[in-house]
Scaffold this motif. Structure first.
Motif, PDB file in Angstrom:
ATOM      1  N   TYR A 223       0.829  -1.204   0.000  1.00 49.96           N
ATOM      2  CA  TYR A 223       0.000   0.000   0.000  1.00 49.96           C
ATOM      3  C   TYR A 223       0.861   1.251   0.000  1.00 49.96           C
ATOM      4  O   TYR A 223       1.837   1.352   0.742  1.00 49.96           O
ATOM      5  CB  TYR A 223      -0.899   0.034   1.232  1.00 49.96           C
ATOM      6  CG  TYR A 223      -1.919  -1.071   1.284  1.00 49.96           C
ATOM      7  CD1 TYR A 223      -1.630  -2.274   1.922  1.00 49.96           C
ATOM      8  CD2 TYR A 223      -3.174  -0.908   0.711  1.00 49.96           C
ATOM      9  CE1 TYR A 223      -2.562  -3.295   1.988  1.00 49.96           C
ATOM     10  CE2 TYR A 223      -4.122  -1.925   0.764  1.00 49.96           C
ATOM     11  CZ  TYR A 223      -3.807  -3.111   1.392  1.00 49.96           C
ATOM     12  OH  TYR A 223      -4.733  -4.115   1.449  1.00 49.96           O
ATOM     13  N   CYS A 224       0.433   2.204  -0.787  1.00 47.36           N
ATOM     14  CA  CYS A 224       1.016   3.537  -0.805  1.00 47.36           C
ATOM     15  C   CYS A 224       0.215   4.412   0.159  1.00 47.36           C
ATOM     16  O   CYS A 224      -1.016   4.292   0.225  1.00 47.36           O
ATOM     17  CB  CYS A 224       0.928   4.058  -2.230  1.00 47.36           C
ATOM     18  SG  CYS A 224       1.287   5.791  -2.447  1.00 47.36           S
ATOM     19  N   ALA A 225       0.894   5.283   0.896  1.00 52.18           N
ATOM     20  CA  ALA A 225       0.222   6.151   1.844  1.00 52.18           C
ATOM     21  C   ALA A 225       0.835   7.547   1.791  1.00 52.18           C
ATOM     22  O   ALA A 225       2.013   7.704   1.458  1.00 52.18           O
ATOM     23  CB  ALA A 225       0.336   5.585   3.252  1.00 52.18           C
ATOM     24  N   ALA A 226       0.020   8.538   2.136  1.00 56.84           N
ATOM     25  CA  ALA A 226       0.500   9.919   2.128  1.00 56.84           C
ATOM     26  C   ALA A 226      -0.148  10.699   3.267  1.00 56.84           C
ATOM     27  O   ALA A 226      -1.275  10.386   3.686  1.00 56.84           O
ATOM     28  CB  ALA A 226       0.187  10.591   0.795  1.00 56.84           C
TER      29      ALA A 226
ATOM     30  N   THR B 208       0.978   3.486  10.799  1.00 57.26           N
ATOM     31  CA  THR B 208      -0.169   3.605   9.911  1.00 57.26           C
ATOM     32  C   THR B 208      -1.066   4.775  10.299  1.00 57.26           C
ATOM     33  O   THR B 208      -1.627   5.442   9.434  1.00 57.26           O
ATOM     34  CB  THR B 208      -1.009   2.318   9.918  1.00 57.26           C
ATOM     35  OG1 THR B 208      -1.391   2.014  11.266  1.00 57.26           O
ATOM     36  CG2 THR B 208      -0.215   1.137   9.348  1.00 57.26           C
ATOM     37  N   GLY B 209      -1.187   5.036  11.590  1.00 58.60           N
ATOM     38  CA  GLY B 209      -2.093   6.074  12.047  1.00 58.60           C
ATOM     39  C   GLY B 209      -1.723   7.475  11.599  1.00 58.60           C
ATOM     40  O   GLY B 209      -2.566   8.370  11.591  1.00 58.60           O
ATOM     41  N   PHE B 210      -0.477   7.678  11.217  1.00 59.93           N
ATOM     42  CA  PHE B 210      -0.026   9.008  10.799  1.00 59.93           C
ATOM     43  C   PHE B 210      -0.551   9.373   9.412  1.00 59.93           C
ATOM     44  O   PHE B 210      -0.714  10.542   9.086  1.00 59.93           O
ATOM     45  CB  PHE B 210       1.505   9.019  10.793  1.00 59.93           C
ATOM     46  CG  PHE B 210       2.118  10.283  10.257  1.00 59.93           C
ATOM     47  CD1 PHE B 210       2.670  10.310   8.988  1.00 59.93           C
ATOM     48  CD2 PHE B 210       2.150  11.436  11.023  1.00 59.93           C
ATOM     49  CE1 PHE B 210       3.243  11.455   8.486  1.00 59.93           C
ATOM     50  CE2 PHE B 210       2.722  12.600  10.538  1.00 59.93           C
ATOM     51  CZ  PHE B 210       3.275  12.613   9.264  1.00 59.93           C
ATOM     52  N   TYR B 211      -0.817   8.395   8.591  1.00 60.63           N
ATOM     53  CA  TYR B 211      -1.125   8.641   7.187  1.00 60.63           C
ATOM     54  C   TYR B 211      -2.625   8.751   6.944  1.00 60.63           C
ATOM     55  O   TYR B 211      -3.414   7.900   7.364  1.00 60.63           O
ATOM     56  CB  TYR B 211      -0.493   7.558   6.317  1.00 60.63           C
ATOM     57  CG  TYR B 211       1.012   7.658   6.356  1.00 60.63           C
ATOM     58  CD1 TYR B 211       1.750   6.963   7.312  1.00 60.63           C
ATOM     59  CD2 TYR B 211       1.688   8.516   5.496  1.00 60.63           C
ATOM     60  CE1 TYR B 211       3.132   7.109   7.386  1.00 60.63           C
ATOM     61  CE2 TYR B 211       3.061   8.657   5.555  1.00 60.63           C
ATOM     62  CZ  TYR B 211       3.784   7.961   6.505  1.00 60.63           C
ATOM     63  OH  TYR B 211       5.139   8.116   6.576  1.00 60.63           O
TER      64      TYR B 211
END
Length: 124
Positions: free
Chosen positions: A95-98, A108-111
């Motif tokens: 998975y890509c996250a931004a 994970t919670g930051f994105y």
């Protein structure tokens, strides 16, 4: 709102290489941190690599350090993950996250924004 679309997944033999790409729907270079996470069947989503807004700072999970390289092209609103020396344990949905901001985190919670994921399967 940012839409993220991953590509490049597929089947690869152990020891091989693969490059994943993430395309963003809007300009993310101004102040967005970006990252790759992965999730294997029955497991939690784990951090793989992150890159700050300028590309000047990166972070990697210990399990991929020295094998994977994260990069970004802010002019094209894209991010990539070059994966070398792949192992069967690397099999997962990637998975890509931004997230907007100048910080770079590995949780994970930051994105705020996530792509749909792309499957990478490494055969032994």
């Amino acid at each position: 709102q940012v839409q993220l679309v991953e590509s490049g997944g597929g089947l690869v033999q152990a020891g091989g290489s693969r490059t994943l790409s993430c395309a963003a729907s809007r300009r993310t270079g101004s102040s967005y941190a970006m990252a790759w996470f992965r999730q294997a069947p029955g497991k939690e989503r784990d951090f793989v690599a992150a890159i700050n807004w300028s590309g000047g700072r990166t972070a990697y999970a210990d399990s991929v350090k020295g094998r994977f390289t994260i990069s970004r092209d802010n002019a094209k609103n894209t991010m990539s993950l070059q994966m070398n020396s792949l192992k069967p344990d690397d099999t997962a949905v990637y998975y890509c996250a931004a997230s907007p901001g100048f910080r770079m985190e590995t949780t994970t919670g930051f994105y705020n924004y996530w792509g749909q994921g792309t499957q990478v399967t490494v055969s032994s």
